[in-house]
Scaffold this active site. Structure first.
Site, PDB file in Angstrom:
ATOM      1  N   CYS A 330      10.234  32.191  34.013  1.00 30.73           N
ATOM      2  CA  CYS A 330       8.915  31.621  33.745  1.00 30.73           C
ATOM      3  C   CYS A 330       9.040  30.227  33.121  1.00 30.73           C
ATOM      4  O   CYS A 330       9.392  29.275  33.806  1.00 30.73           O
ATOM      5  CB  CYS A 330       8.103  32.575  32.872  1.00 30.73           C
ATOM      6  SG  CYS A 330       6.324  32.214  32.879  1.00 30.73           S
ATOM      7  N   HIS A 423       8.332  38.204  35.209  1.00 29.38           N
ATOM      8  CA  HIS A 423       8.749  38.940  34.012  1.00 29.38           C
ATOM      9  C   HIS A 423       9.050  40.383  34.407  1.00 29.38           C
ATOM     10  O   HIS A 423       8.356  40.973  35.237  1.00 29.38           O
ATOM     11  CB  HIS A 423       7.645  38.917  32.953  1.00 29.38           C
ATOM     12  CG  HIS A 423       7.364  37.563  32.401  1.00 29.38           C
ATOM     13  ND1 HIS A 423       8.248  36.901  31.590  1.00 29.38           N
ATOM     14  CD2 HIS A 423       6.303  36.738  32.561  1.00 29.38           C
ATOM     15  CE1 HIS A 423       7.747  35.730  31.257  1.00 29.38           C
ATOM     16  NE2 HIS A 423       6.567  35.603  31.837  1.00 29.38           N
TER      17      HIS A 423
END
Length: 484
Positions: A330, A423
């Site tokens: 991310c 994630h």
């Protein structure tokens, strides 16, 4: 009709999240449908539901303990700190924008209808709702407009268990001081005291417990021993960050700990493995010569990239990437690219443009539109040290404000640098196990992450059940009565 009980603490980090999780597990074991609830959570670890809504990771862990699907109703308000004085405010799973602490303090009482609506939704199908407070109910400067401690208890007429942390010392002062700073009506809600994280002979506490009972007129219903278990943490008050030293003969993974690190729960699939050391480092001196470097998520990517540049970590990461795998997740993915721009100051930082590390050929632009979606697919790494895990199935979720102009959410530069917007990418399909086999200096026994978590939840519940008066807990449960 659902019944309710609430766990409040004498301070942040007293163990509220774990006690709520453990009680949810116990109620489930006893045949009840239990659900967790926290009206307002401040944390940088979050999760995306099937509906694409964002909630606190701690309530996801508690839902797993209860054996129920995570729902944004379990955490209607999430605050994600983006600076020392402000946070992104997320209500019912959707970001409203950034607010300074003072502005949010004046605004938050308008969110009571959202809190009560979420609570009503949960109560429709639950037998027991276990509520978690935040910080301490004795923060008298925050008592006005409280929506998460005694204010929340009053909204649904909940009894309260008050937990203190003996590991930090002064537990009797914690409990006594907290109770004495409450209003008479608030004190009356406390049905039991709990001493948490105790090490040693419990009988040595007897005189103190007798004294505090006589002083306050409230029984101590449990003395919970210190538990060395591994479950997802709520926020940066985690002991994980204390581990900075590499050990001989094990796989050494260094995680870059920047000031606004987020979603470090992504590393759980590595941390639970024997023969693996996961270190959180914030200096060149601590970095050393790891087998793998991970750049995790960030709530303020530009400022965190500036931090690792000024600390000298960027230079070492680039140098080590020539021989060691580097993996960005991310915000870490964005840092590895050529540039990051934030012209609209989405992350509320001073910088609007910064040069990236140049290890991936991507450019990121911050956007006010937040990506929140669950993802699943297959890894498509080209040549490189992790080439052999190509086509492995992954499952996880995306949470990010920036767009990087890439088609795939799992990318690499064909050598030693890898990245993903997903994630939880290491949690499924044996991906973490395969990475460790590639990195391995010696043979290690690999465990299933999902089975490991279930075993930890059972240990948590068994330990709490053995050291708490569950008859009193059951007797304290009260039918939900939502305030009009």
């Amino acid at each position: 009709m659902a019944k309710v009980i609430m766990v409040q603490g004498t301070m942040s980090g007293a163990g509220k999240s774990l006690l709520v999780a453990g009680l949810c597990r116990i109620f489930r074991q006893d045949g009840y449908r239990a659900v967790p609830f926290k009206s307002q959570n401040m944390a940088l670890n979050s999760y995306i539901t099937e509906e694409g809504l964002e909630m606190g990771r701690a309530q996801v862990m508690q839902a797993e303990c209860a054996g129920v699907k995570p729902s944004v109703y379990m955490n209607p308000i999430l605050l994600k700190p983006s600076s020392d004085v402000g946070s992104q405010v997320i209500v019912n799973g959707k970001a409203l924008g950034n607010m300074k602490a003072r502005d949010y303090f004046a605004y938050k009482k308008t969110l009571i209808p959202d809190i009560l609506n979420a609570f009503r939704k949960l109560s429709e199908d639950a037998d027991v709702i276990v509520i978690e407070g935040a910080g301490s109910p004795a923060e008298i400067n925050l008592r006005e407009n409280d929506i998460v401690n005694m204010g929340m208890a009053e909204l649904v007429d909940s009894p309260v268990l008050l937990v203190g942390d003996i590991d930090r010392g002064g537990v009797f002062a914690q409990l006594y001081g907290t109770v004495e700073l409450l209003e008479a009506s608030e004190k009356a809600r406390i049905t039991g005291l709990i001493i948490n994280k105790f090490r040693g002979d419990k009988s040595l506490l007897d005189s103190g417990i007798d004294f505090i009972t006589n002083k306050l007129g409230i029984e101590t219903v449990g003395v919970i021993p210190y538990m060395n278990i591994k479950v997802d943490d709520e926020d940066s008050l985690t002991s994980r960050f204390d581990n900075k030293r590499a050990l001989d003969g094990v796989i050494d993974i260094a995680v870059i700990r920047y000031p606004r690190i987020s979603n470090f729960t992504d590393l759980g699939a590595f941390e639970m493995q024997e023969g693996v050391t996961v270190r959180y480092v914030d200096s060149v001196y601590e970095l050393g010569d790891p087998d793998m470097i991970i750049l995790p998520g960030s709530k303020n990517t530009i400022e965190d990239l500036k931090y690792i540049r000024e600390s000298g970590l960027e230079r070492e990461i680039i140098r080590l990437s020539k021989t060691k795998p580097v993996f960005g997740i991310c915000g870490g993915l964005q840092m590895l690219g050529n540039s990051i721009s934030d012209e609209d100051k989405v992350e509320s930082g001073l910088l609007t443009q910064i040069r990236g590390m140049g290890l991936l050929d991507i450019d990121t632009k911050m956007s006010s539109v937040k990506t929140t979606v669950q993802r699943n697919g297959s890894i498509s790494f080209p040549k490189g040290v992790f080439e052999s895990i190509k086509d492995k199935k992954y499952k996880g979720y995306e949470i990010h404000m920036g767009q990087s102009g890439i088609k795939d959410v799992v990318i690499s530069n064909g050598a030693n640098v890898y990245a993903s917007y997903v994630h939880g990418i290491f949690d499924e399909g044996g991906i973490a196990a395969d990475i460790l086999k590639i990195l391995g200096k010696k043979s290690i026994s690999l465990l299933s992450y999902s089975e490991f978590k279930e075993s930890q939840y059972d240990i948590l519940a068994d330990t709490i059940r053995a050291n708490i008066d569950m008859d009193t807990i059951y007797g304290s449960l009260k039918e939900v009565k939502i305030k009009d």
